[in-house]
Design a protein around this motif. Structure first.
Motif, PDB file in Angstrom:
ATOM      1  N   GLU A  69      11.304   8.118 -52.034  1.00  0.00           N
ATOM      2  CA  GLU A  69      12.213   8.949 -50.968  1.00  0.00           C
ATOM      3  C   GLU A  69      13.630   9.043 -51.548  1.00  0.00           C
ATOM      4  OE1 GLU A  69      14.244   8.329 -46.457  1.00  0.00           O
ATOM      5  OE2 GLU A  69      12.896   6.844 -47.315  1.00  0.00           O
ATOM      6  N   TYR A  70      14.240   7.893 -52.007  1.00  0.00           N
ATOM      7  CA  TYR A  70      15.442   7.841 -52.487  1.00  0.00           C
ATOM      8  C   TYR A  70      15.626   8.819 -53.681  1.00  0.00           C
ATOM      9  CZ  TYR A  70      16.733   4.375 -48.928  1.00  0.00           C
ATOM     10  OH  TYR A  70      16.939   3.912 -47.726  1.00  0.00           O
ATOM     11  N   TYR A  71      14.575   8.924 -54.698  1.00  0.00           N
ATOM     12  CA  TYR A  71      14.478   9.521 -56.045  1.00  0.00           C
ATOM     13  C   TYR A  71      14.714  10.920 -55.751  1.00  0.00           C
ATOM     14  CZ  TYR A  71      12.841  11.341 -60.369  1.00  0.00           C
ATOM     15  OH  TYR A  71      12.805  11.916 -61.482  1.00  0.00           O
ATOM     16  N   GLN A  72      14.334  11.483 -54.449  1.00  0.00           N
ATOM     17  CA  GLN A  72      14.388  12.938 -54.263  1.00  0.00           C
ATOM     18  C   GLN A  72      15.632  13.237 -53.965  1.00  0.00           C
ATOM     19  OE1 GLN A  72      11.605  14.837 -54.349  1.00  0.00           O
ATOM     20  NE2 GLN A  72      10.434  12.847 -54.866  1.00  0.00           N
ATOM     21  N   ASP A  73      16.670  12.294 -53.831  1.00  0.00           N
ATOM     22  CA  ASP A  73      18.126  12.849 -53.770  1.00  0.00           C
ATOM     23  C   ASP A  73      18.853  13.210 -55.094  1.00  0.00           C
ATOM     24  OD1 ASP A  73      17.976  11.867 -51.136  1.00  0.00           O
ATOM     25  OD2 ASP A  73      18.980   9.898 -51.344  1.00  0.00           O
ATOM     26  N   LEU A  74      18.150  12.906 -55.900  1.00  0.00           N
ATOM     27  CA  LEU A  74      18.651  12.887 -57.373  1.00  0.00           C
ATOM     28  C   LEU A  74      18.380  14.308 -58.199  1.00  0.00           C
ATOM     29  CD1 LEU A  74      17.706   9.206 -58.659  1.00  0.00           C
ATOM     30  CD2 LEU A  74      19.998  10.145 -57.442  1.00  0.00           C
ATOM     31  N   HIS A  75      19.346  14.516 -58.683  1.00  0.00           N
ATOM     32  CA  HIS A  75      19.307  15.877 -59.410  1.00  0.00           C
ATOM     33  C   HIS A  75      19.729  15.707 -61.034  1.00  0.00           C
ATOM     34  CE1 HIS A  75      19.649  20.080 -60.537  1.00  0.00           C
ATOM     35  NE2 HIS A  75      21.015  20.133 -60.554  1.00  0.00           N
TER      36      HIS A  75
END
Length: 499
Positions: A69-75
């Protein structure tokens, strides 16, 4: 086999949203020295732009609590561009990935770490869990991933230090047993300029033409989506031109020729051919082949090279160059040879009727015989003649005493330079050339009764001007090679600009 080498920097991992930052931050706040580290958007951007957080803080907050879930915040702007290019249709996936990270924990103390803009917070070592998940998702078939950390031990070895960064990069890459027959893709844009240059240099040195550089634009998001390859030859040529310029500054013309001859081999580029021709002249001059040098130089050198005294000034200036290169023995040899050789040229011109090549054991050695010998040379001849051959060889001490005997006493005594070379220098030269001991720069000056380079050059020049009756103000101004060298510098500079 394909190997991808990637440097990392503070802008490699960004946030698409800051919605979860506050929650995750609170759990590790104490490790961050109670600093807020608020994510900020790049200046002059719209709401869709990613947020920026110092790399070490990003890793400490997200890397330690990473979920899908938190990985989806990353770019990942740069890595996405590189990955897309590597995974293009028809291109082979990397078999091995080498990620170069930084850790300056030993460089910055606790007080330094309390400053948000400290380079300590730009380190990428804490991002390892994030990178691991990125590569597992994007390159599931990769055989191995190596995470290398550049860890300087002190501020003197900081990652902005070009020499130290090169050493750390070389040390890190040498720790891996790499297949040198593989294809190497190198992405070097992230990290400090010193790291970037070190990776370029070391990869080219180790793998040469097997390297391709995969580059993008980390500042323009739209451009960052378009990674591209640059052949190693483009980088290699630029580095080799820089190496050639460094060698040229040391007057190593043969070294410059070895580097650049590959480029003019099949070229019709007028500038490259000009460089080739100039280097050919310079190499001839460097080997003291002054006649070949003047022929190659053509009409520019014709008037000067027709003078009997010309080569002596070239030999003397060659001695100056040898001293600049630290070659003290050749500096002494060429400087003394210039004067002795000039006196011989003078004698051959002045006493032509008395010259014979009469010794069968030394057929190329000129001798003066008692044939219409001027009255003022009778004493000199009797003092120096060979009883067996009834002649005097034009070499060594007798050559210098011939010069003295040929000049009015007052004129000779007024020139200290020529007195020194006829006395002290010839003795020092004989001692040196029959010894295997080393020769220091000061020994060269001592042989000429001088204290430094300026005095030494002036003394050699004074001797040459005395014998040739010229009025040159410096050995440099008397040499035709100086103009060739300047033309070479300009030509290589112009060649570099057009690449």
């Amino acid at each position: 086999m394909n190997i991808w080498i990637v440097t990392t920097g503070s802008s490699d991992v960004k946030l698409k949203t800051d919605d979860n930052w506050g929650t995750l931050f609170k759990k590790v706040r104490s490790q961050l020295y109670d600093r807020r580290f608020v994510p900020t958007q790049p200046p002059n951007t719209d709401e869709n732009e990613p947020f920026i957080v110092p790399a070490r803080a990003m890793g400490m907050v997200y890397g330690s609590q990473l979920t899908d879930e938190y990985y989806q915040d990353l770019h990942f702007p740069l890595l996405d561009a590189f990955s897309a290019k590597l995974l293009e249709k028809g291109r082979t996936n990397p078999d091995q990935i080498i990620l170069i990270m930084t850790d300056q924990e030993a460089v910055f103390d606790e007080e330094d770490r309390r400053v948000e803009k400290s380079p300590y917070w730009q380190d990428t070592c804490t991002l390892k869990p994030i990178f691991e998940q990125y590569f597992n998702k994007n390159f599931p078939q990769v055989q191995s991933i190596d995470y290398l950390e550049l860890k300087p031990k002190s501020k003197d070895e900081g990652l902005d230090n070009w020499n130290k960064a090169l050493f750390l990069v070389q040390q890190a890459l040498s720790s891996l047993d790499l297949d040198k027959s593989a294809n190497f893709y190198v992405s070097h844009q992230a990290g400090t300029p010193a790291i970037s240059s070190a990776v370029q240099f070391d990869c080219l040195a180790k793998f040469g033409k097997k390297v391709k550089f995969l580059v993008s634009n980390e500042y323009e998001e739209k451009l960052a989506e378009k990674g591209d390859f640059i052949e190693s030859s483009t980088y290699l040529q630029g580095m080799q031109v820089q190496e050639a310029k460094a060698l040229l500054s040391r007057y190593d013309y043969l070294g410059v020729e070895r580097i650049l001859k590959l480029y003019w081999k099949d070229s019709s580029d007028p500038l490259l051919l000009e460089i080739r021709d100039l280097l050919d002249m310079a190499v001839q001059w460097n080997f003291a082949k002054f006649e070949d040098f003047s022929v190659a130089r053509g009409n520019v050198a014709k008037e000067r090279s027709n003078q009997w005294w010309w080569m002596a000034y070239e030999a003397a200036y060659l001695g100056v160059i040898r001293l600049r290169q630290g070659n003290t023995v050749e500096a002494l040899f060429h400087s003394f040879r210039a004067v002795e050789g000039l006196i011989k040229k003078w004698a051959l011109d002045k006493y032509k009727p008395q010259i014979q090549y009469s010794n069968s054991k030394q057929p190329n050695t000129a001798y003066i015989h008692d044939v219409n010998l001027p009255q003022n040379l009778r004493y000199w001849f009797n003092a120096n003649r060979s009883d067996r051959y009834n002649n005097v060889g034009l070499f060594g001490k007798s050559l210098f005493t011939l010069l003295e005997a040929s000049y009015p006493k007052n004129q000779w005594e007024q020139n200290v330079d020529i007195q020194v070379v006829a006395g002290n220098t010839i003795e020092e030269r004989n001692v040196t050339f029959h010894s295997l001991h080393g020769l220091q720069e000061n020994d060269v000056f001592k042989a000429w009764n001088t204290a430094n380079r300026e005095q030494w050059e002036a003394r050699v020049l004074g001797c040459l001007n005395f014998v040739s009756q010229q009025k040159f103000v410096s050995l440099k101004s008397a040499s035709l090679m100086v103009k060739v060298h300047d033309e070479l510098v300009d030509a290589i500079a112009h060649y570099e600009l057009q690449k």
